[in-house]
Design a protein around this motif. Structure first.
Motif, mmCIF file in Angstrom:
data_model
loop_
_atom_site.group_PDB
_atom_site.id
_atom_site.type_symbol
_atom_site.label_atom_id
_atom_site.label_comp_id
_atom_site.label_asym_id
_atom_site.label_seq_id
_atom_site.Cartn_x
_atom_site.Cartn_y
_atom_site.Cartn_z
ATOM 1 N N MET A 1 0.824 -1.190 0.000
ATOM 2 C CA MET A 1 0.000 0.000 0.000
ATOM 3 C C MET A 1 0.865 1.251 0.000
ATOM 4 O O MET A 1 1.924 1.275 0.602
ATOM 5 N N ALA A 2 0.323 2.297 -0.619
ATOM 6 C CA ALA A 2 1.035 3.569 -0.664
ATOM 7 C C ALA A 2 0.822 4.325 0.631
ATOM 8 O O ALA A 2 -0.205 4.183 1.285
ATOM 9 N N SER A 3 1.808 5.116 0.998
ATOM 10 C CA SER A 3 1.644 5.930 2.205
ATOM 11 C C SER A 3 1.070 7.287 1.824
ATOM 12 O O SER A 3 1.190 7.737 0.695
ATOM 13 N N VAL A 4 0.434 7.940 2.791
ATOM 14 C CA VAL A 4 -0.153 9.259 2.549
ATOM 15 C C VAL A 4 0.980 10.271 2.432
ATOM 16 O O VAL A 4 1.849 10.340 3.300
ATOM 17 N N PRO A 5 1.003 11.060 1.352
ATOM 18 C CA PRO A 5 2.077 12.037 1.156
ATOM 19 C C PRO A 5 2.083 13.090 2.258
ATOM 20 O O PRO A 5 1.050 13.449 2.800
ATOM 21 N N THR B 1 -1.261 6.393 -6.595
ATOM 22 C CA THR B 1 -1.554 7.448 -7.566
ATOM 23 C C THR B 1 -0.267 7.921 -8.211
ATOM 24 O O THR B 1 0.818 7.485 -7.848
ATOM 25 N N TYR B 2 -0.426 8.861 -9.115
ATOM 26 C CA TYR B 2 0.738 9.515 -9.703
ATOM 27 C C TYR B 2 1.318 10.481 -8.690
ATOM 28 O O TYR B 2 0.617 10.972 -7.803
ATOM 29 N N HIS B 3 2.601 10.793 -8.845
ATOM 30 C CA HIS B 3 3.257 11.744 -7.956
ATOM 31 C C HIS B 3 2.533 13.088 -7.999
ATOM 32 O O HIS B 3 2.253 13.628 -9.076
ATOM 33 N N GLU C 1 -15.763 10.676 -4.305
ATOM 34 C CA GLU C 1 -14.336 10.398 -4.223
ATOM 35 C C GLU C 1 -13.721 11.181 -5.368
ATOM 36 O O GLU C 1 -14.129 11.014 -6.514
ATOM 37 N N VAL C 2 -12.773 12.063 -5.041
ATOM 38 C CA VAL C 2 -12.181 12.923 -6.067
ATOM 39 C C VAL C 2 -10.679 12.697 -6.140
ATOM 40 O O VAL C 2 -10.019 12.418 -5.137
ATOM 41 N N PHE C 3 -10.157 12.815 -7.349
ATOM 42 C CA PHE C 3 -8.739 12.636 -7.644
ATOM 43 C C PHE C 3 -8.178 14.010 -7.954
ATOM 44 O O PHE C 3 -8.558 14.630 -8.959
ATOM 45 N N VAL C 4 -7.334 14.537 -7.071
ATOM 46 C CA VAL C 4 -6.884 15.924 -7.194
ATOM 47 C C VAL C 4 -5.370 16.050 -6.995
ATOM 48 O O VAL C 4 -4.735 15.192 -6.403
ATOM 49 N N GLN C 5 -4.846 17.167 -7.485
ATOM 50 C CA GLN C 5 -3.433 17.479 -7.282
ATOM 51 C C GLN C 5 -3.242 18.102 -5.898
ATOM 52 O O GLN C 5 -4.044 18.939 -5.476
ATOM 53 N N HIS C 6 -2.180 17.717 -5.217
ATOM 54 C CA HIS C 6 -1.877 18.284 -3.891
ATOM 55 C C HIS C 6 -1.855 19.802 -3.939
ATOM 56 O O HIS C 6 -2.424 20.475 -3.079
#
Length: 117
Positions: free
Chosen positions: A1-5, A43-45, A66-71
């Motif tokens: 699993m990926a970690s939360v940035p 996700t992507y970087h 659920e939304v996919f957004v840039q930081h």
């Protein structure tokens, strides 16, 4: 699993977020978003999945999304003052000033008792 940035680690459940085109092209018309959680999905970087509610102009939830957004496009806002609750108890300063009839009865004042004259 990926970690939360680390860029989004400061986000917490309940945060109010303004999402615009800077967050994703899907937000040509900006929305207000109440965060439930940051999803732990690969996700992507520079991008992140958020779970929450889209809010209307009054601040009421209208749709869970659920939304996919840039930081970089996440605009965290200060929450508005909480609206007064419907029903329930009134704040102490809005209650009747002085002692209530119940308080007077407890103090032994017969003139306020409904069955005594």
């Amino acid at each position: 699993m990926a970690s939360v940035p680390t860029e989004v680690a400061g986000l917490r459940a309940g945060d109010l977020i303004h999402l615009t085109r800077a967050a994703s092209v899907q937000f040509r018309t900006p929305i207000m978003f109440r965060l439930i959680r940051v999803l732990d999905r690969p996700t992507y970087h520079g991008w992140v999945w958020l779970d929450g509610y889209e809010l209307d102009k009054k601040g009421d939830a209208v749709t869970r999304r659920e939304v996919f957004v840039q930081h970089a496009g996440i605009q965290k806002l200060n929450p508005p003052a909480p609206a007064p609750r419907r029903g329930g108890r009134q704040p102490a300063d809005s209650r009747q000033q002085g002692r209530s009839a119940t308080d007077a009865r407890r103090a032994g004042n017969p003139s306020t008792h409904p069955h005594r004259r």
